[in-house]
Scaffold this motif. Structure first.
Motif, PDB file in Angstrom:
ATOM      1  N   THR A 107       0.815  -1.218   0.000  1.00 55.88           N
ATOM      2  CA  THR A 107       0.000   0.000   0.000  1.00 55.88           C
ATOM      3  C   THR A 107       0.848   1.268   0.000  1.00 55.88           C
ATOM      4  O   THR A 107       0.301   2.372   0.016  1.00 55.88           O
ATOM      5  CB  THR A 107      -0.962   0.028   1.209  1.00 55.88           C
ATOM      6  OG1 THR A 107      -0.202  -0.076   2.417  1.00 55.88           O
ATOM      7  CG2 THR A 107      -1.975  -1.096   1.128  1.00 55.88           C
ATOM      8  N   ASP A 108       2.162   1.110  -0.042  1.00 56.08           N
ATOM      9  CA  ASP A 108       3.066   2.265  -0.065  1.00 56.08           C
ATOM     10  C   ASP A 108       2.985   2.919  -1.445  1.00 56.08           C
ATOM     11  O   ASP A 108       3.431   2.337  -2.441  1.00 56.08           O
ATOM     12  CB  ASP A 108       4.500   1.801   0.233  1.00 56.08           C
ATOM     13  CG  ASP A 108       5.481   2.955   0.323  1.00 56.08           C
ATOM     14  OD1 ASP A 108       5.176   4.067  -0.166  1.00 56.08           O
ATOM     15  OD2 ASP A 108       6.580   2.739   0.873  1.00 56.08           O
ATOM     16  N   PRO A 109       2.440   4.132  -1.522  1.00 51.92           N
ATOM     17  CA  PRO A 109       2.264   4.778  -2.823  1.00 51.92           C
ATOM     18  C   PRO A 109       3.589   5.171  -3.492  1.00 51.92           C
ATOM     19  O   PRO A 109       3.615   5.460  -4.688  1.00 51.92           O
ATOM     20  CB  PRO A 109       1.416   6.017  -2.493  1.00 51.92           C
ATOM     21  CG  PRO A 109       1.687   6.295  -1.061  1.00 51.92           C
ATOM     22  CD  PRO A 109       1.973   4.962  -0.418  1.00 51.92           C
ATOM     23  N   GLU A 110       4.663   5.169  -2.728  1.00 50.35           N
ATOM     24  CA  GLU A 110       5.974   5.533  -3.275  1.00 50.35           C
ATOM     25  C   GLU A 110       6.613   4.395  -4.068  1.00 50.35           C
ATOM     26  O   GLU A 110       7.569   4.626  -4.808  1.00 50.35           O
ATOM     27  CB  GLU A 110       6.920   5.939  -2.134  1.00 50.35           C
ATOM     28  CG  GLU A 110       6.445   7.126  -1.309  1.00 50.35           C
ATOM     29  CD  GLU A 110       6.406   8.408  -2.124  1.00 50.35           C
ATOM     30  OE1 GLU A 110       7.372   8.677  -2.860  1.00 50.35           O
ATOM     31  OE2 GLU A 110       5.381   9.129  -2.030  1.00 50.35           O
ATOM     32  N   LEU A 111       6.115   3.172  -3.883  1.00 52.82           N
ATOM     33  CA  LEU A 111       6.735   2.005  -4.514  1.00 52.82           C
ATOM     34  C   LEU A 111       6.041   1.641  -5.814  1.00 52.82           C
ATOM     35  O   LEU A 111       4.812   1.612  -5.885  1.00 52.82           O
ATOM     36  CB  LEU A 111       6.696   0.796  -3.574  1.00 52.82           C
ATOM     37  CG  LEU A 111       7.420   0.914  -2.235  1.00 52.82           C
ATOM     38  CD1 LEU A 111       7.238  -0.370  -1.420  1.00 52.82           C
ATOM     39  CD2 LEU A 111       8.893   1.205  -2.439  1.00 52.82           C
ATOM     40  N   SER A 112       6.837   1.342  -6.827  1.00 50.71           N
ATOM     41  CA  SER A 112       6.264   0.795  -8.059  1.00 50.71           C
ATOM     42  C   SER A 112       5.785  -0.623  -7.749  1.00 50.71           C
ATOM     43  O   SER A 112       6.153  -1.210  -6.724  1.00 50.71           O
ATOM     44  CB  SER A 112       7.330   0.752  -9.155  1.00 50.71           C
ATOM     45  OG  SER A 112       8.341  -0.199  -8.808  1.00 50.71           O
ATOM     46  N   CYS A 113       4.990  -1.187  -8.626  1.00 50.09           N
ATOM     47  CA  CYS A 113       4.509  -2.564  -8.425  1.00 50.09           C
ATOM     48  C   CYS A 113       5.675  -3.535  -8.441  1.00 50.09           C
ATOM     49  O   CYS A 113       5.713  -4.482  -7.649  1.00 50.09           O
ATOM     50  CB  CYS A 113       3.484  -2.923  -9.493  1.00 50.09           C
ATOM     51  SG  CYS A 113       1.965  -1.962  -9.348  1.00 50.09           S
ATOM     52  N   GLU A 114       6.627  -3.307  -9.314  1.00 52.07           N
ATOM     53  CA  GLU A 114       7.815  -4.174  -9.370  1.00 52.07           C
ATOM     54  C   GLU A 114       8.562  -4.144  -8.043  1.00 52.07           C
ATOM     55  O   GLU A 114       8.891  -5.188  -7.465  1.00 52.07           O
ATOM     56  CB  GLU A 114       8.755  -3.735 -10.497  1.00 52.07           C
ATOM     57  CG  GLU A 114      10.056  -4.507 -10.505  1.00 52.07           C
ATOM     58  CD  GLU A 114      11.122  -3.922 -11.422  1.00 52.07           C
ATOM     59  OE1 GLU A 114      12.272  -4.410 -11.346  1.00 52.07           O
ATOM     60  OE2 GLU A 114      10.823  -2.979 -12.198  1.00 52.07           O
ATOM     61  N   THR A 115       8.824  -2.959  -7.526  1.00 54.24           N
ATOM     62  CA  THR A 115       9.553  -2.821  -6.264  1.00 54.24           C
ATOM     63  C   THR A 115       8.758  -3.432  -5.120  1.00 54.24           C
ATOM     64  O   THR A 115       9.318  -4.130  -4.265  1.00 54.24           O
ATOM     65  CB  THR A 115       9.858  -1.336  -5.975  1.00 54.24           C
ATOM     66  OG1 THR A 115      10.618  -0.806  -7.074  1.00 54.24           O
ATOM     67  CG2 THR A 115      10.644  -1.163  -4.691  1.00 54.24           C
ATOM     68  N   ALA A 116       7.446  -3.188  -5.102  1.00 58.40           N
ATOM     69  CA  ALA A 116       6.597  -3.750  -4.043  1.00 58.40           C
ATOM     70  C   ALA A 116       6.627  -5.272  -4.081  1.00 58.40           C
ATOM     71  O   ALA A 116       6.760  -5.925  -3.041  1.00 58.40           O
ATOM     72  CB  ALA A 116       5.171  -3.230  -4.180  1.00 58.40           C
ATOM     73  N   LEU A 117       6.519  -5.847  -5.293  1.00 60.95           N
ATOM     74  CA  LEU A 117       6.532  -7.303  -5.414  1.00 60.95           C
ATOM     75  C   LEU A 117       7.866  -7.874  -4.951  1.00 60.95           C
ATOM     76  O   LEU A 117       7.906  -8.841  -4.186  1.00 60.95           O
ATOM     77  CB  LEU A 117       6.241  -7.731  -6.858  1.00 60.95           C
ATOM     78  CG  LEU A 117       6.224  -9.237  -7.112  1.00 60.95           C
ATOM     79  CD1 LEU A 117       5.174  -9.937  -6.246  1.00 60.95           C
ATOM     80  CD2 LEU A 117       5.978  -9.516  -8.602  1.00 60.95           C
ATOM     81  N   ARG A 118       8.957  -7.269  -5.396  1.00 57.61           N
ATOM     82  CA  ARG A 118      10.281  -7.757  -4.967  1.00 57.61           C
ATOM     83  C   ARG A 118      10.423  -7.660  -3.442  1.00 57.61           C
ATOM     84  O   ARG A 118      10.918  -8.579  -2.797  1.00 57.61           O
ATOM     85  CB  ARG A 118      11.394  -6.963  -5.649  1.00 57.61           C
ATOM     86  CG  ARG A 118      11.554  -7.255  -7.119  1.00 57.61           C
ATOM     87  CD  ARG A 118      12.758  -6.514  -7.709  1.00 57.61           C
ATOM     88  NE  ARG A 118      12.732  -6.447  -9.145  1.00 57.61           N
ATOM     89  CZ  ARG A 118      13.141  -7.410  -9.967  1.00 57.61           C
ATOM     90  NH1 ARG A 118      13.613  -8.531  -9.473  1.00 57.61           N
ATOM     91  NH2 ARG A 118      13.080  -7.253 -11.276  1.00 57.61           N
ATOM     92  N   LYS A 119       9.979  -6.549  -2.892  1.00 54.52           N
ATOM     93  CA  LYS A 119      10.095  -6.349  -1.449  1.00 54.52           C
ATOM     94  C   LYS A 119       9.239  -7.355  -0.680  1.00 54.52           C
ATOM     95  O   LYS A 119       9.673  -7.911   0.333  1.00 54.52           O
ATOM     96  CB  LYS A 119       9.701  -4.910  -1.097  1.00 54.52           C
ATOM     97  CG  LYS A 119      10.109  -4.478   0.283  1.00 54.52           C
ATOM     98  CD  LYS A 119       9.908  -2.981   0.468  1.00 54.52           C
ATOM     99  CE  LYS A 119      10.295  -2.593   1.871  1.00 54.52           C
ATOM    100  NZ  LYS A 119      10.071  -1.193   2.161  1.00 54.52           N
ATOM    101  N   VAL A 120       8.024  -7.615  -1.156  1.00 53.30           N
ATOM    102  CA  VAL A 120       7.142  -8.601  -0.527  1.00 53.30           C
ATOM    103  C   VAL A 120       7.806  -9.980  -0.555  1.00 53.30           C
ATOM    104  O   VAL A 120       7.874 -10.678   0.460  1.00 53.30           O
ATOM    105  CB  VAL A 120       5.756  -8.637  -1.225  1.00 53.30           C
ATOM    106  CG1 VAL A 120       5.004  -9.912  -0.907  1.00 53.30           C
ATOM    107  CG2 VAL A 120       4.935  -7.420  -0.817  1.00 53.30           C
ATOM    108  N   LEU A 121       8.295 -10.383  -1.722  1.00 52.86           N
ATOM    109  CA  LEU A 121       8.906 -11.703  -1.857  1.00 52.86           C
ATOM    110  C   LEU A 121      10.155 -11.842  -0.983  1.00 52.86           C
ATOM    111  O   LEU A 121      10.363 -12.872  -0.331  1.00 52.86           O
ATOM    112  CB  LEU A 121       9.235 -11.983  -3.322  1.00 52.86           C
ATOM    113  CG  LEU A 121       8.021 -12.092  -4.250  1.00 52.86           C
ATOM    114  CD1 LEU A 121       8.462 -12.138  -5.710  1.00 52.86           C
ATOM    115  CD2 LEU A 121       7.162 -13.297  -3.900  1.00 52.86           C
TER     116      LEU A 121
END
Length: 197
Positions: free
Chosen positions: A77-91
């Motif tokens: 839900t961090d609006p600063e993160l792209s979807c790619e960055t969010a996915l990598r960070k989640v994984l």
């Protein structure tokens, strides 16, 4: 003067300490008395909060996964993160937690095998626990497809790919007793690279 007991706080503390007992002793060897001793309370007091060790174990796992889920939810839900960055960070967060809690997976494996022996359905139990994780990863994948960051593919297939890699990490930690799973991180990053538009 009566002692005021904060029941929610005490319950939380019992669950944290009980998880350590399960990790140290293994599911089969844990008793109510061992949990009570670690918590510095009597068995009678422990029965006020929980009816058996299975309930304590399941609530301990639920408490741990809820804390991890909060971190993952904050990431997606961090609006600063792209979807790619969010996915990598989640994984990577998931893999980091797997590595950090590797001894717990050995206990979970023992619990699930015991559940299977007694006629329970370990697949159903695992599926229920991972439903929120699936929803979080699906959310990032769908958002990434809508924004054009990710290729179009069946979201279910993407989730299964990432979940399979996470399962591999858990297997390597709990069954093969590997201490580090750096290659899984590399593989997850390669998988993310493969879905980029």
């Amino acid at each position: 003067m009566a002692i005021v007991v904060e029941h929610d706080k005490r319950r939380h503390e019992i669950l944290e300490k009980a998880l350590d007992v399960f990790i140290d002793e293994g599911y089969e060897d844990v008793t109510f008395q061992k949990i009570a001793d670690r918590c510095g309370i009597t068995r009678t007091t422990l029965y006020i909060y929980f009816k058996n060790k299975r309930e304590i174990f399941l609530w301990s796992i639920k408490q741990l996964t809820a804390a991890i889920e909060q971190v993952l939810r904050a990431t997606i839900t961090d609006p600063e993160l792209s979807c790619e960055t969010a996915l990598r960070k989640v994984l990577m967060t998931i893999v980091d937690e797997c590595e950090k809690n590797s001894r717990l997976f050995t206990v979970l494996l023992s619990y699930l095998l015991n559940l299977q022996k007694t006629g329970g359905d370990p697949a159903e139990r695992v599926h229920r626990r991972l439903l929120k994780l699936r929803q979080l990863i699906d959310t990032v994948l769908i958002r990434g497809q809508k924004s054009g960051e990710f290729k179009k593919f069946p979201v279910h297939t993407g989730y299964e790919m990432f979940y399979g890699l996470i399962q591999s990490a858990i297997f390597r930690l709990s069954v093969l007793s590997e201490k580090t799973i750096a290659s899984i991180r590399d593989t997850l990053n390669l998988a993310v690279d493969g879905i980029l538009a």
